[in-house]
Design a protein around this motif. Structure first.
Motif, mmCIF file in Angstrom:
data_model
loop_
_atom_site.group_PDB
_atom_site.id
_atom_site.type_symbol
_atom_site.label_atom_id
_atom_site.label_comp_id
_atom_site.label_asym_id
_atom_site.label_seq_id
_atom_site.Cartn_x
_atom_site.Cartn_y
_atom_site.Cartn_z
ATOM 1 N N GLU A 1 1.198 -0.055 -5.393
ATOM 2 C CA GLU A 1 0.804 -1.404 -4.990
ATOM 3 C C GLU A 1 1.167 -2.435 -6.060
ATOM 4 N N ASP A 2 1.697 -3.566 -5.588
ATOM 5 C CA ASP A 2 2.124 -4.698 -6.429
ATOM 6 C C ASP A 2 3.378 -4.403 -7.240
ATOM 7 N N GLU B 1 0.854 -1.185 0.000
ATOM 8 C CA GLU B 1 0.000 0.000 0.000
ATOM 9 C C GLU B 1 0.888 1.232 0.000
#
Length: 194
Positions: free
Chosen positions: A76-77, A54
């Motif tokens: 994110e990711d 996040e």
């Protein structure tokens, strides 16, 4: 927050057993950073490779005149660190700073080899994501040489629509290698063309 998003991400590349997942949950940890905090600073040795759960970070180089040159953003990711410093354990060339309150899964340098030994496929996973990052970096260099500033901005907007809304325009300008005034001019032209 758990490391589950990371497990899902890794499983897109390799298959993790329940035993592998348990080991990752035991060896990895989640760290929270406040907006403005640094994950690594230029000149320090990068001890962590971080998977963003996040938040948003920027990776940048600060030149001798104090001018910021942004190489990338991570949301994110995505991964965030000075990967060259992490791999070689030499002083970082780049700063990684949080643009929002950010939560990451931390792969600490001192446990990565242990994880490779116990989960051999993890080494292949990291090779694949580093290869992807290398290719993306080379393509960005080619775009910088071959596209106009306007074309680079359009590419950025198309490729990273979730980032543009989260960061100040002067940072996008820095990433594109142009002034914020020139970026404003490009955006005005695009509005007129609609």
């Amino acid at each position: 927050m758990s490391i589950q998003p990371l497990i899902i991400y890794i499983n897109n590349y390799i298959s993790l057993s329940d035993k592998d997942i348990a080991l990752l949950e035991d060896k990895l940890f989640i760290r929270k950073y406040l907006k403005g905090q640094y994950i690594v600073q230029q000149g320090d040795v990068c001890k962590y490779s971080c998977y963003v759960l996040e938040g948003c970070t920027k990776t940048f180089y600060l030149d001798k005149e104090g001018q910021e040159h942004i190489l990338m953003f991570s949301i994110e990711d995505w991964w965030s660190s000075d990967i060259g410093s992490f791999i070689t354990q030499s002083p970082a060339d780049f700063n990684v700073q949080c643009l929002e309150n950010t939560e990451v899964v931390v792969f600490a340098e001192d446990i990565i080899e242990e994880l490779y030994e116990k989960i051999p496929a993890l080494e292949r996973f990291f090779r694949k994501i580093i290869e992807k990052a290398f290719v993306a970096s080379q393509k960005r260099i080619v775009r910088n040489f071959s596209l106009t500033a306007k074309e680079q901005y359009l590419f950025f907007r198309e490729q990273y629509p979730l980032i543009e809304q989260r960061i100040p325009q002067y940072m996008i300008a820095s990433y594109l290698g142009i002034t914020k005034e020139f970026l404003s001019k490009i955006k005005s032209q695009l509005i007129q063309e609609q």
